[in-house]
Design a protein around this motif. Structure first.
Motif, PDB file in Angstrom:
ATOM      1  N   PHE A 104      28.647  18.161 -31.494  1.00 39.56           N
ATOM      2  CA  PHE A 104      29.099  18.984 -30.372  1.00 39.56           C
ATOM      3  C   PHE A 104      29.744  20.282 -30.856  1.00 39.56           C
ATOM      4  O   PHE A 104      29.592  21.335 -30.218  1.00 39.56           O
ATOM      5  CB  PHE A 104      30.080  18.201 -29.498  1.00 39.56           C
ATOM      6  N   ASP A 105      30.484  20.207 -31.963  1.00 34.95           N
ATOM      7  CA  ASP A 105      31.098  21.425 -32.510  1.00 34.95           C
ATOM      8  C   ASP A 105      30.026  22.429 -32.919  1.00 34.95           C
ATOM      9  O   ASP A 105      30.155  23.637 -32.670  1.00 34.95           O
ATOM     10  CB  ASP A 105      31.972  21.081 -33.709  1.00 34.95           C
ATOM     11  N   LEU A 106      28.968  21.939 -33.560  1.00 32.64           N
ATOM     12  CA  LEU A 106      27.894  22.838 -33.998  1.00 32.64           C
ATOM     13  C   LEU A 106      27.124  23.401 -32.806  1.00 32.64           C
ATOM     14  O   LEU A 106      26.736  24.571 -32.805  1.00 32.64           O
ATOM     15  CB  LEU A 106      26.950  22.091 -34.942  1.00 32.64           C
ATOM     16  N   LEU A 107      26.911  22.559 -31.775  1.00 33.26           N
ATOM     17  CA  LEU A 107      26.263  23.061 -30.561  1.00 33.26           C
ATOM     18  C   LEU A 107      27.120  24.136 -29.903  1.00 33.26           C
ATOM     19  O   LEU A 107      26.614  25.166 -29.445  1.00 33.26           O
ATOM     20  CB  LEU A 107      26.009  21.921 -29.583  1.00 33.26           C
ATOM     21  N   MET A 158      23.639  19.563 -21.818  1.00 33.29           N
ATOM     22  CA  MET A 158      24.239  20.668 -21.069  1.00 33.29           C
ATOM     23  C   MET A 158      24.442  21.878 -21.989  1.00 33.29           C
ATOM     24  O   MET A 158      24.064  23.007 -21.660  1.00 33.29           O
ATOM     25  CB  MET A 158      25.571  20.248 -20.456  1.00 33.29           C
ATOM     26  N   LEU A 159      25.028  21.633 -23.170  1.00 30.44           N
ATOM     27  CA  LEU A 159      25.221  22.726 -24.124  1.00 30.44           C
ATOM     28  C   LEU A 159      23.878  23.231 -24.653  1.00 30.44           C
ATOM     29  O   LEU A 159      23.669  24.442 -24.806  1.00 30.44           O
ATOM     30  CB  LEU A 159      26.096  22.249 -25.285  1.00 30.44           C
ATOM     31  N   GLY A 160      22.955  22.287 -24.920  1.00 27.41           N
ATOM     32  CA  GLY A 160      21.679  22.672 -25.490  1.00 27.41           C
ATOM     33  C   GLY A 160      20.818  23.484 -24.547  1.00 27.41           C
ATOM     34  O   GLY A 160      20.183  24.464 -24.964  1.00 27.41           O
ATOM     35  N   THR A 161      20.781  23.103 -23.278  1.00 28.01           N
ATOM     36  CA  THR A 161      19.958  23.854 -22.322  1.00 28.01           C
ATOM     37  C   THR A 161      20.534  25.248 -22.083  1.00 28.01           C
ATOM     38  O   THR A 161      19.770  26.194 -21.825  1.00 28.01           O
ATOM     39  CB  THR A 161      19.840  23.099 -20.991  1.00 28.01           C
ATOM     40  N   MET A 162      21.853  25.390 -22.173  1.00 30.10           N
ATOM     41  CA  MET A 162      22.422  26.739 -22.094  1.00 30.10           C
ATOM     42  C   MET A 162      21.943  27.598 -23.250  1.00 30.10           C
ATOM     43  O   MET A 162      21.566  28.765 -23.067  1.00 30.10           O
ATOM     44  CB  MET A 162      23.954  26.656 -22.098  1.00 30.10           C
ATOM     45  N   PRO A 182      10.980  28.045 -33.305  1.00 30.08           N
ATOM     46  CA  PRO A 182      11.746  28.070 -34.570  1.00 30.08           C
ATOM     47  C   PRO A 182      13.224  28.382 -34.367  1.00 30.08           C
ATOM     48  O   PRO A 182      14.080  27.809 -35.041  1.00 30.08           O
ATOM     49  CB  PRO A 182      11.051  29.178 -35.380  1.00 30.08           C
ATOM     50  N   LEU A 183      13.528  29.281 -33.432  1.00 27.93           N
ATOM     51  CA  LEU A 183      14.932  29.629 -33.184  1.00 27.93           C
ATOM     52  C   LEU A 183      15.701  28.475 -32.562  1.00 27.93           C
ATOM     53  O   LEU A 183      16.917  28.354 -32.759  1.00 27.93           O
ATOM     54  CB  LEU A 183      15.007  30.855 -32.269  1.00 27.93           C
ATOM     55  N   ALA A 184      14.999  27.635 -31.787  1.00 30.43           N
ATOM     56  CA  ALA A 184      15.651  26.523 -31.104  1.00 30.43           C
ATOM     57  C   ALA A 184      15.772  25.279 -31.975  1.00 30.43           C
ATOM     58  O   ALA A 184      16.388  24.298 -31.542  1.00 30.43           O
ATOM     59  CB  ALA A 184      14.881  26.176 -29.831  1.00 30.43           C
ATOM     60  N   THR A 185      15.208  25.308 -33.183  1.00 30.11           N
ATOM     61  CA  THR A 185      15.248  24.129 -34.046  1.00 30.11           C
ATOM     62  C   THR A 185      16.678  23.673 -34.365  1.00 30.11           C
ATOM     63  O   THR A 185      16.970  22.470 -34.300  1.00 30.11           O
ATOM     64  CB  THR A 185      14.469  24.393 -35.345  1.00 30.11           C
ATOM     65  N   PRO A 186      17.623  24.574 -34.723  1.00 30.80           N
ATOM     66  CA  PRO A 186      18.997  24.101 -34.961  1.00 30.80           C
ATOM     67  C   PRO A 186      19.623  23.444 -33.729  1.00 30.80           C
ATOM     68  O   PRO A 186      20.345  22.452 -33.860  1.00 30.80           O
ATOM     69  CB  PRO A 186      19.751  25.380 -35.357  1.00 30.80           C
TER      70      PRO A 186
END
Length: 221
Positions: free
Chosen positions: A194-197, A135-139, A168-172
């Motif tokens: 989750f904190d980093l996301l 959920m966080l990642g797709t946002m 490349p931008l989405a790698t993290p």
């Protein structure tokens, strides 16, 4: 705010009326995930171990499919110029379309991840962690994708440049999301992932719409 919500509603209605992009993303997501057992073999332990990572990679690739039409169709038929004259700032137009992209692509992928995760052997206790991370990642992917789509708007071979810019931008996001999803298997805490996301999402919320707004101004100017 009324114009902002009306723009989101417009994009949702168009996505409902012409649902080919959403359907293509979902089919690609399911089919791509279904190919991994054929390549890796039918070992349940191997698939369960790699399941969260497979889901994340497939979600990242599937979210790229509708991006070239996010602003491109409006630029082709001239409606992007009209959207820029609605009184909304350019960044608000871009942000509204990013929200609509997540609602029509990210949210369906999130729902489709449930049967795909079960098929790959993800345990029921690990599935909520996977879905929360997705959920966080797709946002984040919708924000990054919208920014990249505006940057390459009107460029020659923009459809080729778009994934080269987004991946490349989405790698993290991929790394932090997969780390949070594997916490159940490794017996570690998922809080760090989750904190980093969440930190990525909070950083992208103001920056990506502003950058996308500048891209839209350059495209229509």
């Amino acid at each position: 705010m009324t114009a902002f919500l009306a723009l989101i509603d417009r994009d949702l209605r168009m996505a409902y009326r012409f649902g080919a992009d959403t359907l293509a993303s979902l089919l690609f997501f399911i089919l791509c995930g279904s190919l991994f057992p054929l390549a890796l073999g039918p070992s349940p332990d191997l698939l369960r171990h790699m399941g969260p990572g497979i889901v994340w990679v497939c979600a990242l690739l599937a979210s790229l499919l509708p991006l070239d039409r996010l602003f491109g169709s409006e630029l082709e038929d001239g409606s992007l110029d009209l959207l820029m004259l609605t009184g909304l700032p350019a960044y608000a137009v871009a942000f509204a379309k990013m929200i609509a992209h997540w609602l029509t692509t990210g949210l369906p992928l999130l729902i489709a991840a449930i049967p795909l995760g079960v098929m790959l052997g993800v345990k029921g206790t690990e599935l909520p962690l996977l879905l929360l991370g997705l959920m966080l990642g797709t946002m984040c992917l919708s924000l990054l994708g919208g920014m990249a789509a505006s940057v390459v708007l009107g460029a020659r071979r923009g459809g080729v440049l778009l994934p080269l810019l987004v991946l490349p931008l989405a790698t993290p996001v991929l790394i932090f999301g997969a780390a949070s999803s594997y916490a159940g298997q490794l017996g570690t805490s998922s809080a760090a992932g989750f904190d980093l996301l969440g930190a990525c999402l909070l950083a992208m919320l103001p920056l990506c719409p502003l950058a996308a707004g500048q891209g839209l101004k350059a495209a229509v100017g």
